[in-house]
Design a protein around this motif. Structure first.
Motif, PDB file in Angstrom:
ATOM      1  N   ALA A 179      23.131 -22.423  -1.368  1.00 23.45           N
ATOM      2  CA  ALA A 179      21.834 -22.800  -0.807  1.00 23.45           C
ATOM      3  C   ALA A 179      21.612 -24.276  -1.088  1.00 23.45           C
ATOM      4  O   ALA A 179      22.208 -24.846  -2.011  1.00 23.45           O
ATOM      5  CB  ALA A 179      20.704 -21.962  -1.398  1.00 23.45           C
ATOM      6  N   LEU A 201      16.514 -27.393   4.845  1.00 17.11           N
ATOM      7  CA  LEU A 201      17.509 -26.553   4.179  1.00 17.11           C
ATOM      8  C   LEU A 201      18.877 -26.699   4.832  1.00 17.11           C
ATOM      9  O   LEU A 201      18.985 -26.816   6.056  1.00 17.11           O
ATOM     10  CB  LEU A 201      17.067 -25.086   4.209  1.00 17.11           C
ATOM     11  CG  LEU A 201      15.739 -24.762   3.522  1.00 17.11           C
ATOM     12  CD1 LEU A 201      15.405 -23.286   3.678  1.00 17.11           C
ATOM     13  CD2 LEU A 201      15.784 -25.139   2.038  1.00 17.11           C
ATOM     14  N   PRO A 211      24.171 -22.110   4.258  1.00 18.94           N
ATOM     15  CA  PRO A 211      25.030 -21.563   3.202  1.00 18.94           C
ATOM     16  C   PRO A 211      26.341 -21.028   3.770  1.00 18.94           C
ATOM     17  O   PRO A 211      26.519 -20.917   4.981  1.00 18.94           O
ATOM     18  CB  PRO A 211      24.185 -20.430   2.626  1.00 18.94           C
ATOM     19  CG  PRO A 211      23.386 -19.946   3.805  1.00 18.94           C
ATOM     20  CD  PRO A 211      23.108 -21.161   4.629  1.00 18.94           C
ATOM     21  N   GLN A 263      24.777 -15.884   3.692  1.00 21.62           N
ATOM     22  CA  GLN A 263      23.804 -16.019   4.768  1.00 21.62           C
ATOM     23  C   GLN A 263      22.786 -14.888   4.732  1.00 21.62           C
ATOM     24  O   GLN A 263      23.130 -13.723   4.538  1.00 21.62           O
ATOM     25  CB  GLN A 263      24.517 -16.044   6.130  1.00 21.62           C
ATOM     26  CG  GLN A 263      25.183 -17.376   6.437  1.00 21.62           C
ATOM     27  CD  GLN A 263      25.746 -17.433   7.842  1.00 21.62           C
ATOM     28  OE1 GLN A 263      25.575 -16.516   8.635  1.00 21.62           O
ATOM     29  NE2 GLN A 263      26.440 -18.526   8.162  1.00 21.62           N
ATOM     30  N   THR A 308      19.744 -15.690   0.522  1.00 30.63           N
ATOM     31  CA  THR A 308      19.254 -16.648  -0.456  1.00 30.63           C
ATOM     32  C   THR A 308      17.880 -17.173  -0.049  1.00 30.63           C
ATOM     33  O   THR A 308      17.552 -17.255   1.139  1.00 30.63           O
ATOM     34  CB  THR A 308      20.224 -17.831  -0.606  1.00 30.63           C
ATOM     35  OG1 THR A 308      20.360 -18.492   0.664  1.00 30.63           O
ATOM     36  CG2 THR A 308      21.586 -17.346  -1.061  1.00 30.63           C
ATOM     37  N   ARG A 309      17.095 -17.551  -1.056  1.00 33.79           N
ATOM     38  CA  ARG A 309      15.758 -18.094  -0.787  1.00 33.79           C
ATOM     39  C   ARG A 309      15.390 -19.102  -1.868  1.00 33.79           C
ATOM     40  O   ARG A 309      15.603 -18.857  -3.058  1.00 33.79           O
ATOM     41  CB  ARG A 309      14.717 -16.970  -0.753  1.00 33.79           C
ATOM     42  CG  ARG A 309      13.306 -17.447  -0.442  1.00 33.79           C
ATOM     43  CD  ARG A 309      12.335 -16.273  -0.340  1.00 33.79           C
ATOM     44  NE  ARG A 309      12.220 -15.534  -1.591  1.00 33.79           N
ATOM     45  CZ  ARG A 309      11.369 -15.868  -2.570  1.00 33.79           C
ATOM     46  NH1 ARG A 309      10.602 -16.945  -2.446  1.00 33.79           N
ATOM     47  NH2 ARG A 309      11.305 -15.127  -3.664  1.00 33.79           N
ATOM     48  N   LEU A 361      16.994 -20.072  -7.631  1.00 35.64           N
ATOM     49  CA  LEU A 361      17.543 -19.424  -6.439  1.00 35.64           C
ATOM     50  C   LEU A 361      17.284 -17.923  -6.519  1.00 35.64           C
ATOM     51  O   LEU A 361      17.552 -17.289  -7.548  1.00 35.64           O
ATOM     52  CB  LEU A 361      19.042 -19.683  -6.344  1.00 35.64           C
ATOM     53  CG  LEU A 361      19.793 -18.952  -5.227  1.00 35.64           C
ATOM     54  CD1 LEU A 361      19.442 -19.542  -3.871  1.00 35.64           C
ATOM     55  CD2 LEU A 361      21.303 -19.019  -5.462  1.00 35.64           C
TER      56      LEU A 361
END
Length: 305
Positions: free
Chosen positions: A71, A79, A82, A87, A90-91, A104
């Protein structure tokens, strides 16, 4: 412009190695269960005059000697993309990053995520000067199913074969056979571990023992990551069975023999009841002795008149 080029990764790897000691942190360790969402912590308070638009944040991991993107936040560029395996999983929190929280959030954790993740924070206005670097070891675990033990006569006379199975666990377990009579370990088992498409382990173990007048065995599956030891349910005492008749089959036959006897007894009762009804419908009704006593008062009244 490619946001995650091989050259950029080499640059980031070099930065992580040359980062001053003041900017480094010890490796953290986090554990997560398969399917859960886990937070990988990366916190660095922003100094005076430092804005989020001036910062580049990179989360990356090493997979088989290859550095891959997990990320990223590229200042005002938003952003970054990834790697395929991360994919939609993640945030990064924009509000959290404004407060210096660059952690993360990784969802749907699986065995493939047992990696060392690296958080790199750089300042664009100062020629990508590294500000912060932290590594997080993610340990993944999954509960095994309770072990199930089955038994049958072995291929050789006078031998018993026990089989223990357990599945859907991670990481690779330890399996022990135990003599429940005295608690001792039983060696000599053949154990095989395989992995399914999700990366979870399935364990299958076979133990062969000489037949004795009575024997009780158990199977234990140990998950070291979860500090968990699962034991099979208590097994019944197995006694010698006649030659050519497996112990499991003999008990099954005894059970089926009792069932057959019960069914025959019910059938006999039903036949007897049916015969009684048939006879009653075809034969003339019999007068009961109490009927004659009931008619006597009527005769006495007639003679009196």
């Amino acid at each position: 412009m490619r946001l995650w080029s091989p050259g950029l990764f080499l640059l980031l790897a070099g930065l992580s190695l040359s980062l001053p000691a003041a900017g480094r942190r010890g490796i953290q360790e986090v554990q997560a269960l398969v399917g859960d969402t886990v937070k990988l912590s990366c916190i660095h308070p922003l100094g005076p005059g430092v804005t989020l638009g001036d910062l580049y944040l990179y989360w990356q991991a090493d997979v088989g000697g290859r550095t891959i993107a997990v990320a990223s936040h590229l200042g005002l560029g938003g952003l970054g993309a990834p790697d395929l395996i991360f994919q939609n999983r993640t945030r990064l929190s924009a509000e959290g990053m404004k407060r210096g929280d660059f952690s993360l959030h990784l969802s749907d954790v699986g065995p493939q995520d047992q990696l060392t993740f690296q958080c790199l924070l750089l300042r664009k206005s100062q020629n990508m000067q590294p500000l912060f670097n932290v590594s997080v070891d993610l340990k993944v675990a999954a509960h095994f199913s309770p072990p199930v033990v089955t038994s049958e006569d072995g291929p050789e006379d006078g031998e018993l074969t026990f089989t223990c199975t357990s599945s859907d666990g991670f990481p690779k377990p330890r399996l022990h056979w135990v003599n429940r009579t005295d608690g001792s370990l039983l060696p000599g088992a053949l154990t095989n571990c395989s992995r399914d498409s999700r990366g979870l382990y399935h364990v299958h173990s076979v133990l062969r023992l000489p037949r004795t007048p009575s024997i009780r065995v158990g199977c234990c599956v140990e998950n070291l990551s979860l500090q968990q030891n699962l034991s099979s349910p208590p097994e019944p005492v197995l006694s010698p069975s006649p030659s050519g008749s497996p112990s499991g089959q003999s008990s099954a036959l005894q059970g089926s023999g009792g069932t057959v006897f019960s069914v025959l007894a019910v059938l006999v009762v039903l036949v007897a009841v049916a015969a009684g009804w048939a006879c009653r419908s075809q034969c003339p009704p019999r007068r009961r002795y109490t009927g004659a006593q009931e008619e006597r008062p009527v005769q006495e009244l007639t003679d009196h008149v």
